[in-house]
Design a protein around this motif. Structure first.
Motif, PDB file in Angstrom:
ATOM      1  N   TYR A   1      -1.276   2.630   5.418  1.00 61.81           N
ATOM      2  CA  TYR A   1      -0.117   3.180   4.691  1.00 61.81           C
ATOM      3  C   TYR A   1       1.056   3.441   5.635  1.00 61.81           C
ATOM      4  O   TYR A   1       2.196   3.024   5.382  1.00 61.81           O
ATOM      5  CB  TYR A   1      -0.555   4.457   3.984  1.00 61.81           C
ATOM      6  CG  TYR A   1       0.552   5.203   3.285  1.00 61.81           C
ATOM      7  CD1 TYR A   1       1.007   4.799   2.034  1.00 61.81           C
ATOM      8  CD2 TYR A   1       1.136   6.323   3.864  1.00 61.81           C
ATOM      9  CE1 TYR A   1       2.019   5.486   1.389  1.00 61.81           C
ATOM     10  CE2 TYR A   1       2.138   7.024   3.220  1.00 61.81           C
ATOM     11  CZ  TYR A   1       2.579   6.596   1.993  1.00 61.81           C
ATOM     12  OH  TYR A   1       3.583   7.280   1.354  1.00 61.81           O
TER      13      TYR A   1
ATOM     14  N   SER B   1       2.707   2.279  -2.292  1.00 53.59           N
ATOM     15  CA  SER B   1       2.688   2.871  -3.635  1.00 53.59           C
ATOM     16  C   SER B   1       1.414   3.663  -3.908  1.00 53.59           C
ATOM     17  O   SER B   1       1.241   4.169  -5.015  1.00 53.59           O
ATOM     18  CB  SER B   1       2.840   1.771  -4.689  1.00 53.59           C
ATOM     19  OG  SER B   1       1.798   0.820  -4.587  1.00 53.59           O
ATOM     20  N   CYS B   2       0.520   3.757  -2.924  1.00 54.29           N
ATOM     21  CA  CYS B   2      -0.750   4.463  -3.103  1.00 54.29           C
ATOM     22  C   CYS B   2      -0.746   5.828  -2.421  1.00 54.29           C
ATOM     23  O   CYS B   2      -1.811   6.313  -1.989  1.00 54.29           O
ATOM     24  CB  CYS B   2      -1.903   3.616  -2.555  1.00 54.29           C
ATOM     25  SG  CYS B   2      -2.052   1.981  -3.299  1.00 54.29           S
TER      26      CYS B   2
ATOM     27  N   PHE C   1       0.811  -1.209   0.000  1.00 51.29           N
ATOM     28  CA  PHE C   1       0.000   0.000   0.000  1.00 51.29           C
ATOM     29  C   PHE C   1       0.851   1.268   0.000  1.00 51.29           C
ATOM     30  O   PHE C   1       0.306   2.369  -0.084  1.00 51.29           O
ATOM     31  CB  PHE C   1      -0.920   0.028   1.232  1.00 51.29           C
ATOM     32  CG  PHE C   1      -2.072  -0.936   1.145  1.00 51.29           C
ATOM     33  CD1 PHE C   1      -3.273  -0.570   0.569  1.00 51.29           C
ATOM     34  CD2 PHE C   1      -1.952  -2.228   1.647  1.00 51.29           C
ATOM     35  CE1 PHE C   1      -4.333  -1.458   0.489  1.00 51.29           C
ATOM     36  CE2 PHE C   1      -3.003  -3.125   1.573  1.00 51.29           C
ATOM     37  CZ  PHE C   1      -4.197  -2.742   0.990  1.00 51.29           C
TER      38      PHE C   1
ATOM     39  N   LEU D   1      -2.924   8.435  -4.277  1.00 55.56           N
ATOM     40  CA  LEU D   1      -4.365   8.215  -4.097  1.00 55.56           C
ATOM     41  C   LEU D   1      -4.825   8.687  -2.722  1.00 55.56           C
ATOM     42  O   LEU D   1      -5.895   9.295  -2.579  1.00 55.56           O
ATOM     43  CB  LEU D   1      -4.677   6.730  -4.287  1.00 55.56           C
ATOM     44  CG  LEU D   1      -6.138   6.303  -4.143  1.00 55.56           C
ATOM     45  CD1 LEU D   1      -7.003   7.003  -5.188  1.00 55.56           C
ATOM     46  CD2 LEU D   1      -6.272   4.793  -4.251  1.00 55.56           C
ATOM     47  N   LEU D   2      -4.009   8.451  -1.705  1.00 58.41           N
ATOM     48  CA  LEU D   2      -4.364   8.896  -0.355  1.00 58.41           C
ATOM     49  C   LEU D   2      -4.341  10.419  -0.250  1.00 58.41           C
ATOM     50  O   LEU D   2      -5.163  11.009   0.466  1.00 58.41           O
ATOM     51  CB  LEU D   2      -3.409   8.272   0.661  1.00 58.41           C
ATOM     52  CG  LEU D   2      -3.536   6.762   0.846  1.00 58.41           C
ATOM     53  CD1 LEU D   2      -2.495   6.257   1.828  1.00 58.41           C
ATOM     54  CD2 LEU D   2      -4.938   6.398   1.337  1.00 58.41           C
TER      55      LEU D   2
ATOM     56  N   SER E   1      -7.551  11.606  -1.722  1.00 54.44           N
ATOM     57  CA  SER E   1      -8.666  11.348  -0.810  1.00 54.44           C
ATOM     58  C   SER E   1      -8.665  12.318   0.366  1.00 54.44           C
ATOM     59  O   SER E   1      -9.736  12.737   0.831  1.00 54.44           O
ATOM     60  CB  SER E   1      -8.591   9.904  -0.310  1.00 54.44           C
ATOM     61  OG  SER E   1      -7.402   9.695   0.435  1.00 54.44           O
TER      62      SER E   1
END
Length: 320
Positions: A275, A226-227, A224, A230-231, A234
């Motif tokens: 994360y 690598s996200c 996670f 996206l976070l 959000s």
């Protein structure tokens, strides 16, 4: 000794050798033949000599040619193994630093700090919830709540922007303590506006979520870290929804909108907890350095407290 056994003079030995029946050694009059060629061997991948050619020694000056050392020494063949460069050596030393024992010691230190922070925070929340005089004092004097909010943001920015101290006195730990007290008072003052039943339910759900997320992060192979983009998106959307909700609730109270915002906030910060926990564990695309134990504890602590506050909003709206 007889006279015949005496060695002949040097001139006679050169012109008239005593043993005339020995084969005559041919004299080399021309230049030496070229050295044997080196071609890649089919079996080992390295060079081998074509021994079918004549000549076994390289001509003069070959020792100073390319591939040989400046002192005339023959380099050692490595059987196809590439030589390590300075970058590879730095990577090797970095991997040694990020060994399992160092990472485990780092995780233990972070979770010890986090446990101390959570004990202090939920103790303050319990006092603000169950002690009626303290609860009424916070409600009657909201200025203290706003002061704790300012201290919370100021100390958080200092802790995130500053590096680990190189002095003997741990200033970052002192700032972390001030930050913990400020956020504990902030969470306690917010909890004082809700019923005791709602606070108790929020505490239980937060504990279950945090334990489940921690076990999941230690067991899963999904990365996670690598996200992060996206976070971040959000978090921006959550901020926009919060502003819109605050504006809408100013004119007309809509219970379901408030609960939806709180539920989305709890989900977003749960993802942030996943994360940051994987950043702490390591062995992923991104990882926190073992020297950044203050930042590791700070990030997990903020995630847990925010999950509690959002769940408290949901449970408080549900009990109302």
């Amino acid at each position: 000794m007889p006279k015949d056994d005496n060695p002949p003079p040097y001139e006679d030995a050169v012109t008239q050798p005593k043993h005339a029946n020995l084969p005559e050694v041919p004299q080399q009059t021309g230049p030496l033949p070229p050295p044997p060629s080196y071609t890649p061997g089919p079996a080992y991948g390295g060079p081998h000599v074509s021994w079918g050619q004549t000549g076994a020694y390289p001509p003069p000056g070959v020792w100073m040619g390319p591939g040989f050392g400046p002192s005339g020494t023959i380099p050692t063949l490595s059987a196809g193994v590439p030589s390590s460069s300075s970058g590879e050596m730095d990577d090797f030393l970095s991997n040694q630093f990020e060994s399992t024992s160092v990472r485990h010691a780092f995780i233990r230190k972070v979770y010890l700090i986090l446990a101390a922070q959570l004990v202090l925070t939920f103790s303050v929340v319990a006092v603000f919830t169950f002690v009626e005089p303290v609860k009424m004092f916070v409600i009657n004097y909201p200025g203290i709540y706003y002061a704790s909010l300012v201290i919370y943001f100021a100390v958080y920015c200092i802790l995130v922007c500053c590096k680990e101290p190189r002095r003997r006195f741990p200033w970052n730990l002192v700032l972390l303590g001030v930050f913990t007290v400020a956020l504990s008072y902030l969470a306690g003052s917010i909890a004082s506006y809700y019923e005791t039943k709602a606070v108790f339910i929020a505490m239980i759900i937060t504990a279950i979520v945090c334990v489940a997320v921690t076990i999941f992060c230690f067991q899963t192979k999904v990365d996670f870290t690598s996200c992060g983009g996206l976070l971040s998106i959000s978090a921006i959307l959550l901020t926009i929804i919060g502003i819109v909700t605050a504006v809408v609730l100013t004119f007309q109270y809509i219970p379901w909108l408030h609960m939806v915002y709180a539920a989305i906030g709890a989900i977003v910060y749960t993802l942030f907890l996943v994360y940051n926990t994987q950043l702490l564990i390591g062995n992923r695309e991104l990882a926190i350095s073992p020297e950044e134990y203050i930042y590791g504890a700070l990030s997990l602590y903020i995630d847990v407290v925010n999950i509690f506050l959002f769940i408290l909003q949901v449970s408080g709206a549900a009990t109302d």
